[in-house]
Structure formats: structure tokens, C-alpha cells
Design a protein around this motif. Structure first.
Motif, short mmCIF file in Angstrom:
data_model
loop_
_atom_site.label_atom_id
_atom_site.label_comp_id
_atom_site.label_asym_id
_atom_site.label_seq_id
_atom_site.Cartn_x
_atom_site.Cartn_y
_atom_site.Cartn_z
N TYR A 29 1.07 -1.18 -0.09
CA TYR A 29 0.01 -0.17 -0.06
C TYR A 29 0.93 1.29 -0.01
O TYR A 29 0.60 2.29 -0.72
N ARG A 32 2.19 2.10 -3.61
CA ARG A 32 1.35 2.29 -4.47
C ARG A 32 1.04 3.80 -4.08
O ARG A 32 0.97 4.83 -4.80
N ARG A 33 0.95 4.14 -2.74
CA ARG A 33 0.65 5.38 -2.40
C ARG A 33 1.95 6.59 -2.79
O ARG A 33 1.75 7.61 -3.40
N GLN A 46 -1.52 9.70 -15.53
CA GLN A 46 -1.10 8.36 -15.92
C GLN A 46 -0.87 8.29 -17.46
O GLN A 46 0.26 7.35 -17.58
N LEU A 63 -0.54 -0.81 -12.01
CA LEU A 63 0.86 -0.72 -11.35
C LEU A 63 0.61 0.14 -9.94
O LEU A 63 0.92 -0.22 -8.76
N GLU A 64 -0.21 1.22 -9.98
CA GLU A 64 -0.74 2.02 -8.75
C GLU A 64 -1.87 1.69 -8.17
O GLU A 64 -1.95 2.23 -6.94
N ASN A 65 -2.68 0.48 -8.60
CA ASN A 65 -4.02 0.00 -7.92
C ASN A 65 -3.45 -0.89 -6.55
O ASN A 65 -2.77 -1.73 -6.82
N VAL A 66 -3.84 -0.29 -5.69
CA VAL A 66 -3.71 -1.06 -4.33
C VAL A 66 -4.22 -2.58 -4.43
O VAL A 66 -3.89 -3.27 -3.49
N SER A 68 -4.36 -4.44 -7.07
CA SER A 68 -3.74 -5.14 -7.93
C SER A 68 -2.77 -6.46 -7.51
O SER A 68 -2.58 -6.39 -6.34
#
Length: 97
Positions: A29, A32-33, A46, A63-66, A68
Motif C-alpha cells: 500500500y 502504491r501511495r 497516468q 501498477l498504482e492500484n492497491v 492489484s
């Protein structure tokens, strides 16, 4: 009185199994943050960072999605950071902290 997210989190984390899973997921997390933060601080969307990295916006979104399930390679994270004008630094901390 309605309970708040803070109240819900406190109650959930009182369960040792939930607390352990929360600790296990925290690094992903946080990564990603930070990725989202450096992209936004660089003033990039993006779509723009995807163009710099010669990939698709959907790959950046994933890639940025928590939520994922992918675990990005270190080289991918380095390239992302460089595209946003950053360099990467890795730190290790004792588990007791």
C-alpha cells in the motif's frame, strides 16, 4: 452516532489475524501511495507517464492500484520513478519496529 472509518479500523485491528494481515500488506500500500504521489508531484497524468515509459495507461493504472495482484519488478519501479523525475532509495528496518 455513526461509527467512523477510524472507529472501524480500530475495531478491525483489535483482531490479531486482521492486524497481522494489515502489517503484511502495508509495504504494498505504501509503495502504491508513493508512486501516485511522485507522479502527481511531477504534474503527470497516468497517460503521460505511460507515454514516457512507452506502455499503456492500463499498465500504469494496474501498477498504482492497491488492489492489484501484480508484484512489480524493481526495475519497473525504478523506471517509473525516473520518468517522474525521482530516483529510488531502499531502506530496511528491523522487524521489531
Amino acid at each position: 452516532m455513526r461509527s467512523t472509518l477510524k472507529d472501524f479500523k480500530k475495531k478491525a485491528l483489535s483482531d490479531p489475524e486482521v492486524a497481522e494481515e494489515y502489517r503484511n500488506l502495508a509495504p504494498a500500500y505504501e509503495l502504491r501511495r508513493q508512486l501516485i504521489k511522485i507522479r502527481k508531484d511531477a504534474g503527470l497524468t497516468q497517460e503521460q507517464i505511460a507515454e514516457i515509459l512507452q506502455t499503456k495507461k492500463s499498465n500504469i493504472s494496474r501498477l498504482e492500484n492497491v488492489n492489484s495482484t501484480i508484484s512489480p519488478k524493481l526495475s519497473t519501479i525504478e523506471e517509473y520513478a525516473k520518468a517522474a523525475g525521482y530516483r529510488m532509495q531502499i531502506r530496511f528496518i528491523p522487524q521489531s519496529q
